[in-house]
Scaffold this active site. Structure first.
Site, PDB file in Angstrom:
ATOM      1  N   LYS A  31      12.856  26.363 -76.462  1.00  0.00           N
ATOM      2  CA  LYS A  31      13.229  25.508 -77.591  1.00  0.00           C
ATOM      3  C   LYS A  31      12.086  25.358 -78.603  1.00  0.00           C
ATOM      4  CE  LYS A  31      16.803  23.004 -74.982  1.00  0.00           C
ATOM      5  NZ  LYS A  31      17.465  21.706 -74.734  1.00  0.00           N
TER       6      LYS A  31
ATOM      7  N   LYS B 142       9.438  15.093 -80.763  1.00  0.00           N
ATOM      8  CA  LYS B 142       9.887  15.551 -79.450  1.00  0.00           C
ATOM      9  C   LYS B 142       9.254  16.904 -79.186  1.00  0.00           C
ATOM     10  CE  LYS B 142      13.907  16.900 -76.804  1.00  0.00           C
ATOM     11  NZ  LYS B 142      15.366  16.858 -76.731  1.00  0.00           N
TER      12      LYS B 142
ATOM     13  N   LYS C 296       8.406  11.607 -77.500  1.00  0.00           N
ATOM     14  CA  LYS C 296       8.907  12.100 -76.214  1.00  0.00           C
ATOM     15  C   LYS C 296       8.227  13.393 -75.844  1.00  0.00           C
ATOM     16  CE  LYS C 296      13.126  13.972 -74.365  1.00  0.00           C
ATOM     17  NZ  LYS C 296      14.484  14.320 -74.634  1.00  0.00           N
TER      18      LYS C 296
HETATM   19  C1  PBG Z   1      18.066  17.612 -75.156  1.00  0.00           C
HETATM   20  C2  PBG Z   1      17.394  16.538 -74.380  1.00  0.00           C
HETATM   21  C3  PBG Z   1      16.461  16.740 -73.370  1.00  0.00           C
HETATM   22  C4  PBG Z   1      16.106  15.488 -72.898  1.00  0.00           C
HETATM   23  C5  PBG Z   1      16.804  14.540 -73.623  1.00  0.00           C
HETATM   24  N1  PBG Z   1      17.602  15.198 -74.544  1.00  0.00           N
HETATM   25  C6  PBG Z   1      15.963  18.007 -72.788  1.00  0.00           C
HETATM   26  C7  PBG Z   1      15.611  19.115 -73.638  1.00  0.00           C
HETATM   27  O1  PBG Z   1      15.223  18.966 -74.801  1.00  0.00           O
HETATM   28  O2  PBG Z   1      15.733  20.243 -73.153  1.00  0.00           O
HETATM   29  C8  PBG Z   1      15.116  15.264 -71.782  1.00  0.00           C
HETATM   30  C9  PBG Z   1      15.061  13.915 -71.168  1.00  0.00           C
HETATM   31  C10 PBG Z   1      14.404  13.874 -69.839  1.00  0.00           C
HETATM   32  O3  PBG Z   1      13.759  14.840 -69.369  1.00  0.00           O
HETATM   33  O4  PBG Z   1      14.502  12.823 -69.191  1.00  0.00           O
HETATM   34  N2  PBG Z   1      18.889  17.220 -76.168  1.00  0.00           N
END
Ligand code: PBG
Length: 321
Positions: free
Chosen positions: A215, A194, A246
């Site tokens: 983050k 991610k 992701k």
């Molecule tokens: C955070 C999380 C995020 C998304 C899913 N879980 C955002 C982030 O990491 O700040 C993003 C999903 C999307 O943009 O559709 N736990």
């Protein structure tokens, strides 16, 4: 011209093209994310992403009923909460809107897959996915909370938990806790690679989360490809049942790499900002909605994703040729 090889022969008509069609996209490959909030009668669309829905429990029930009629049977649930504190305490409230919704959906529908997001960001006032103290994320203490959160969701009826926090060691820790509590059948879909992406914008405004800083100490650097394989092997060793990359569209190379090395299904998250770009382009009259979205989902499948989490899942729940 005397050509032996004429690739166009296989493109000359619909039947030839059907024979020569390599990648399938169908309803079985799609998973639908929903945002759950407390109250009743609430059904809100994101202003720039009409397919991202925030629903109260009653509306979620209706929505899942309709989605199932259309053939979508895999769901990924997130909570939108106004109960935020430094610890993200609401994550462990068994009467939260999310927990109550999972129980109800599982009572009502026995043939759908309910997966829940495991991370603290819907519940923390600093907006981070983990516990945060003196400017630092506390990895191991966060993992303890995620273990409890996962067991709670499994107890409410989630058949799969999806840790999206990127803490080290959380997949194994969650697996052990689920097993200890008798939830051997609860699967783990790990957000394996991610990235610290700009494309989470619409998701973060749906949650109302204002992140202190960024983050980057836990989400991956968008410059990195090799590191995704390091994360993959750790997650496989730790017992992940499904591994996820992701975002999706901007990381097709990573999906392809992970696919080659993985011995479990590979998921990709077509994230909110990627979906919103498509809708914005359609709105500006730049391309046809159905064709542009189909081509995007197909590209994610072609790269190697077995499963795609996308806000377009319900709209695209048909078998394309
Ligand atoms: C955070 C999380 C995020 C998304 C899913 N879980 C955002 C982030 O990491 O700040 C993003 C999903 C999307 O943009 O559709 N736990």
């Amino acid at each position: 011209m005397n050509l032996i090889q004429r690739p166009r022969r296989l493109r000359q008509s619909a039947v030839f093209r059907e024979i020569n069609h390599e990648t399938q996209l169908g309803r079985a490959h799609l998973m639908m994310p929903y945002f759950i909030t407390s109250g009743s009668g609430i059904r809100k669309k994101h202003p720039h992403l009409s397919v991202a829905l925030t629903l109260s429990r009653d509306e979620l029930e209706k929505e899942i009923g309709q989605a199932r009629e259309k053939g979508v049977d895999k769901f990924l649930l997130f909570e939108v909460s106004d109960k935020r504190d430094a610890q993200g305490s609401e994550a462990l409230n068994e009467n939260s809107a999310l927990c109550e919704s999972v129980k109800r959906i599982r009572d009502k529908f026995d043939d759908v897959l309910i997966s829940t997001d495991i991370a603290l960001d819907p519940y923390t006032d600093h907006g981070h996915d983990g516990l945060f103290k003196d400017g630092k994320i506390l990895n191991d203490q966060t993992v303890e909370v995620l273990q409890k959160m996962s067991a709670l969701h499994a107890k409410c009826g989630a058949q799969m938990v999806a840790p999206s926090d990127m803490m080290d060691g959380r997949v194994l820790a969650i697996r052990e806790r689920l097993d200890e509590e008798g939830f051997q059948d609860c699967a783990i879909m790990s957000y394996t690679a991610k990235y610290a992406s700009a494309f989470y914008g619409p998701f973060r405004d749906t949650l109302g989360s204002n992140v202190v800083g960024d983050k980057k100490t836990y989400q991956m650097n968008p410059a990195n490809r090799r590191e995704a394989l390091r994360e993959l092997h750790l997650d496989l060793d730790e017992g992940a049942d499904i591994v996820m990359v992701k975002p999706a569209i901007h990381y097709l190379d990573v999906i392809a790499d992970v696919k080659l090395d993985s011995n479990v299904p590979v998921a990709a998250y077509h994230v909110s900002g990627e979906c919103a770009m498509l809708e914005a382009g359609v709105k500006a009259g730049l391309y046809d909605r159905t064709r542009a979205i189909y081509e995007s989902l197909l590209a994610i499948r072609r790269a190697g994703a077995d499963l795609i989490a996308t806000y377009f899942a319900v709209e695209f729940a048909r078998d394309f040729r």
